[in-house]
Design a protein around this motif. Structure first.
Motif: not given
Length: 295
Positions: A171, A174-175
């Motif tokens: 998470n 990916e961000n």
């Protein structure tokens, strides 16, 4: 207040709808600023109208970027007010607040004063209140580093133990946002960049340059900032002289079977993998910590 560049209201707030696009004046200095619409405004907080000070607030900085607004810095380096504060140029910030409050009341512009609890940063060394200040910093473009680090975990090249932390890892990766690696607290490697006093060029090199790379001037000054601790830690094992002289530097990176959860918080390991993704065999399984990340 003197650093405000706009007043933002929520686009669906009916009571302010007819004001969007108009201008208001900042008291004392009378500088006009626009009323804008932005969905980030919390309509339930206060009046529902948010003054935007992008040079001195991280949330306002993001709103300012969306609306292409200027950064108005109202402070000098000693935290006294500068010329943007009009008649308060040179005032101590705390003295200015006291005097300004009286002035607003005398001018009939003060509606009320009420207590409000909020987070204020303080210096870890002297305890002084720290003023947010938009400034030039050094960044690493993180996405190209994160992509192979994501693939290394998804493909099984690196196994995260316990597996519950794989979601946290992915998470965040990916961000990911670009990584600010410059720090003003002198605790780390000094950034190897030299600024030319004559032409403004920045020369980046491992060894100290004798002159500016552009104009050849000898009037160059090394950047005063130091590298972020995590970035410095990731660099150590790649230094050929250090790695050869001190083999234990390899321990700075997570490696096979490292299950000591007290040593490696999630985001620190993620940074390490980003910087060493070309050699995943160095740490095919990584133990992560359940304690809070330092950020």
């Amino acid at each position: 207040m003197f650093g405000d560049v706009a007043v933002a209201v929520h686009p669906e707030e009916k009571k302010y709808a007819d004001l969007i696009g108009k201008t208001v004046a900042i008291p004392v200095i009378n500088r006009p600023i626009p009323v804008i619409a932005d969905e980030a405004v919390d309509r339930s907080f206060g009046t529902g109208a948010l003054k935007i000070t992008p040079a001195h607030d991280p949330v306002d900085f993001e709103i300012g970027k969306r609306h292409n607004m200027a950064l108005v810095n109202i402070f000098k380096k000693d935290a006294s007010l500068n010329k943007e504060a009009g008649p308060y140029d040179g005032f101590d910030r705390f003295d200015c607040r006291k005097d300004l409050l009286v002035r607003l009341e005398n001018d009939g512009l003060l509606v009320k004063v009420e207590p409000h609890t909020h987070a204020v940063g303080h210096c870890v060394r002297c305890g002084a209140v720290v003023e947010p200040w938009a400034s030039l910093q050094w960044f690493v473009k993180a996405k190209p580093l994160a992509e192979p680090a994501i693939e290394a975990v998804k493909s099984g090249g690196i196994t995260i133990i316990p597996d519950q932390f794989q979601k946290v890892y992915l998470n965040w990766m990916e961000n990911i946002r670009d990584w600010c690696i410059s720090r003003q607290l002198w605790w780390g490697h000094r950034i190897p960049a030299w600024h030319c006093d004559d032409c403004g060029e920045i020369t980046v090199t491992v060894d100290k340059p004798g002159k500016c790379a552009r104009c050849g001037s000898g009037k160059i000054q090394q950047d005063p900032d130091v590298l972020d601790t995590w970035f410095s830690q990731g660099c150590g094992p790649f230094h050929p002289w250090l790695a050869g002289r001190y083999p234990r530097l390899a321990l700075l990176l997570p490696h096979d079977g490292d299950g000591d959860g007290l040593r490696h918080p999630v985001l620190l390991v993620a940074r390490m993998i980003m910087m060493d993704w070309r050699t995943p065999a160095r740490f095919p399984s990584v133990g992560l910590s359940s304690r809070p990340d330092p950020g």
